[in-house]
Design a protein around this motif. Structure first.
Motif, PDB file in Angstrom:
ATOM      1  N   THR A  22      71.081 -51.886   4.175  1.00 41.68           N
ATOM      2  CA  THR A  22      71.296 -50.582   5.213  1.00 41.68           C
ATOM      3  C   THR A  22      71.009 -50.625   7.045  1.00 41.68           C
ATOM      4  O   THR A  22      70.192 -51.900   6.889  1.00 41.68           O
ATOM      5  N   GLY A  23      71.700 -49.930   7.775  1.00 38.91           N
ATOM      6  CA  GLY A  23      71.423 -50.130   9.128  1.00 38.91           C
ATOM      7  C   GLY A  23      72.681 -50.901   9.703  1.00 38.91           C
ATOM      8  O   GLY A  23      72.436 -51.382  11.108  1.00 38.91           O
ATOM      9  N   CYS A  24      73.027 -51.412   8.387  1.00 35.25           N
ATOM     10  CA  CYS A  24      74.428 -52.003   9.130  1.00 35.25           C
ATOM     11  C   CYS A  24      75.923 -51.670  10.130  1.00 35.25           C
ATOM     12  O   CYS A  24      76.190 -51.218   9.158  1.00 35.25           O
ATOM     13  N   LEU A  25      75.751 -52.286  10.799  1.00 31.62           N
ATOM     14  CA  LEU A  25      77.167 -51.788  11.505  1.00 31.62           C
ATOM     15  C   LEU A  25      78.148 -52.447  11.894  1.00 31.62           C
ATOM     16  O   LEU A  25      78.176 -53.539  11.792  1.00 31.62           O
ATOM     17  N   LYS A  26      79.054 -52.665  11.765  1.00 36.76           N
ATOM     18  CA  LYS A  26      80.607 -53.030  11.998  1.00 36.76           C
ATOM     19  C   LYS A  26      81.297 -52.039  12.553  1.00 36.76           C
ATOM     20  O   LYS A  26      81.370 -51.624  13.762  1.00 36.76           O
ATOM     21  N   GLY A  27      82.031 -52.937  13.126  1.00 38.34           N
ATOM     22  CA  GLY A  27      82.985 -52.658  15.313  1.00 38.34           C
ATOM     23  C   GLY A  27      82.574 -54.214  15.904  1.00 38.34           C
ATOM     24  O   GLY A  27      81.325 -55.278  15.530  1.00 38.34           O
ATOM     25  N   ARG A  28      83.131 -53.769  17.067  1.00 40.22           N
ATOM     26  CA  ARG A  28      82.786 -53.983  18.500  1.00 40.22           C
ATOM     27  C   ARG A  28      81.182 -54.800  18.486  1.00 40.22           C
ATOM     28  O   ARG A  28      80.780 -53.636  18.568  1.00 40.22           O
ATOM     29  N   VAL A  29      80.297 -55.478  18.802  1.00 41.89           N
ATOM     30  CA  VAL A  29      79.109 -55.545  19.140  1.00 41.89           C
ATOM     31  C   VAL A  29      78.256 -54.675  20.281  1.00 41.89           C
ATOM     32  O   VAL A  29      77.675 -53.988  19.714  1.00 41.89           O
ATOM     33  N   THR A  30      79.312 -54.322  21.141  1.00 45.08           N
ATOM     34  CA  THR A  30      79.207 -54.312  21.862  1.00 45.08           C
ATOM     35  C   THR A  30      78.762 -52.327  22.182  1.00 45.08           C
ATOM     36  O   THR A  30      78.330 -51.972  22.609  1.00 45.08           O
ATOM     37  N   GLN A  31      79.907 -51.754  20.851  1.00 46.81           N
ATOM     38  CA  GLN A  31      79.577 -50.653  20.144  1.00 46.81           C
ATOM     39  C   GLN A  31      78.745 -50.057  19.630  1.00 46.81           C
ATOM     40  O   GLN A  31      77.631 -49.555  19.061  1.00 46.81           O
ATOM     41  N   LEU A  78      78.720 -61.439  25.747  1.00 46.07           N
ATOM     42  CA  LEU A  78      78.155 -60.906  26.008  1.00 46.07           C
ATOM     43  C   LEU A  78      77.096 -60.945  26.406  1.00 46.07           C
ATOM     44  O   LEU A  78      76.201 -60.096  26.461  1.00 46.07           O
ATOM     45  N   ARG A  79      76.332 -62.051  26.165  1.00 42.16           N
ATOM     46  CA  ARG A  79      75.060 -62.382  27.365  1.00 42.16           C
ATOM     47  C   ARG A  79      75.246 -62.258  28.852  1.00 42.16           C
ATOM     48  O   ARG A  79      74.431 -61.109  29.087  1.00 42.16           O
ATOM     49  N   LYS A  80      76.673 -61.650  29.230  1.00 44.26           N
ATOM     50  CA  LYS A  80      76.605 -61.123  30.860  1.00 44.26           C
ATOM     51  C   LYS A  80      76.186 -59.689  30.544  1.00 44.26           C
ATOM     52  O   LYS A  80      76.173 -59.745  31.353  1.00 44.26           O
ATOM     53  N   GLU A  81      77.419 -59.222  29.680  1.00 46.07           N
ATOM     54  CA  GLU A  81      76.908 -58.035  30.087  1.00 46.07           C
ATOM     55  C   GLU A  81      75.516 -57.370  29.661  1.00 46.07           C
ATOM     56  O   GLU A  81      74.888 -56.847  30.053  1.00 46.07           O
ATOM     57  N   LEU A  82      74.577 -57.974  28.392  1.00 45.54           N
ATOM     58  CA  LEU A  82      73.781 -57.977  28.301  1.00 45.54           C
ATOM     59  C   LEU A  82      73.406 -57.772  29.995  1.00 45.54           C
ATOM     60  O   LEU A  82      72.030 -57.237  29.894  1.00 45.54           O
ATOM     61  N   LEU A  83      73.038 -59.140  30.397  1.00 47.07           N
ATOM     62  CA  LEU A  83      72.340 -59.187  31.963  1.00 47.07           C
ATOM     63  C   LEU A  83      72.978 -58.738  32.335  1.00 47.07           C
ATOM     64  O   LEU A  83      72.044 -57.757  33.630  1.00 47.07           O
ATOM     65  N   ASP A  84      74.321 -57.637  32.581  1.00 43.27           N
ATOM     66  CA  ASP A  84      74.417 -56.909  34.040  1.00 43.27           C
ATOM     67  C   ASP A  84      73.712 -55.048  33.182  1.00 43.27           C
ATOM     68  O   ASP A  84      73.658 -54.243  34.447  1.00 43.27           O
ATOM     69  N   LYS A  85      73.153 -55.573  32.205  1.00 49.32           N
ATOM     70  CA  LYS A  85      72.554 -53.742  31.809  1.00 49.32           C
ATOM     71  C   LYS A  85      71.060 -54.072  31.691  1.00 49.32           C
ATOM     72  O   LYS A  85      70.478 -52.826  31.957  1.00 49.32           O
ATOM     73  N   GLY A  86      70.677 -55.697  32.063  1.00 50.06           N
ATOM     74  CA  GLY A  86      68.992 -55.318  32.636  1.00 50.06           C
ATOM     75  C   GLY A  86      67.878 -56.114  31.878  1.00 50.06           C
ATOM     76  O   GLY A  86      66.935 -56.277  32.117  1.00 50.06           O
ATOM     77  N   VAL A  87      69.305 -55.839  30.463  1.00 48.45           N
ATOM     78  CA  VAL A  87      68.134 -57.084  29.727  1.00 48.45           C
ATOM     79  C   VAL A  87      67.727 -58.391  30.136  1.00 48.45           C
ATOM     80  O   VAL A  87      68.375 -59.548  30.758  1.00 48.45           O
TER      81      VAL A  87
END
Length: 75
Positions: free
Chosen positions: A16-25, A55-64
């Motif tokens: 339940t709730g499992c998504l498929k595809g590019r992680v960022t999406q 992925l880490r860079k993208e998350l940091l850029d988003k403020g995580v």
């Protein structure tokens, strides 16, 4: 609560709730659905060193904050 997103899973997922595809999406959908700030989430990443760093860079850029990003690299 957690969500799973698999980028290359070919078989049908029955979790339940499992998504498929590019992680960022997957995380963009999750964040939009919950309407919570991205900085309120913890992220657990698993993949090749190149994917994890991207992925880490993208998350940091988003403020995580780096303290909310956990990872396991494999090759």
């Amino acid at each position: 609560q957690y969500s799973i997103c698999l980028s290359r899973e070919e078989n049908e997922i029955h979790e339940t709730g499992c998504l498929k595809g590019r992680v960022t999406q997957g995380w963009e959908k999750l964040i939009a659905d919950t309407q919570l700030p991205v900085a309120d989430f913890d992220f657990y990443l698993c993949g090749s060193p190149q994917i994890i760093e991207s992925l880490r860079k993208e998350l940091l850029d988003k403020g995580v904050s780096k303290e909310r990003i956990y990872s396991e690299k494999f090759s």
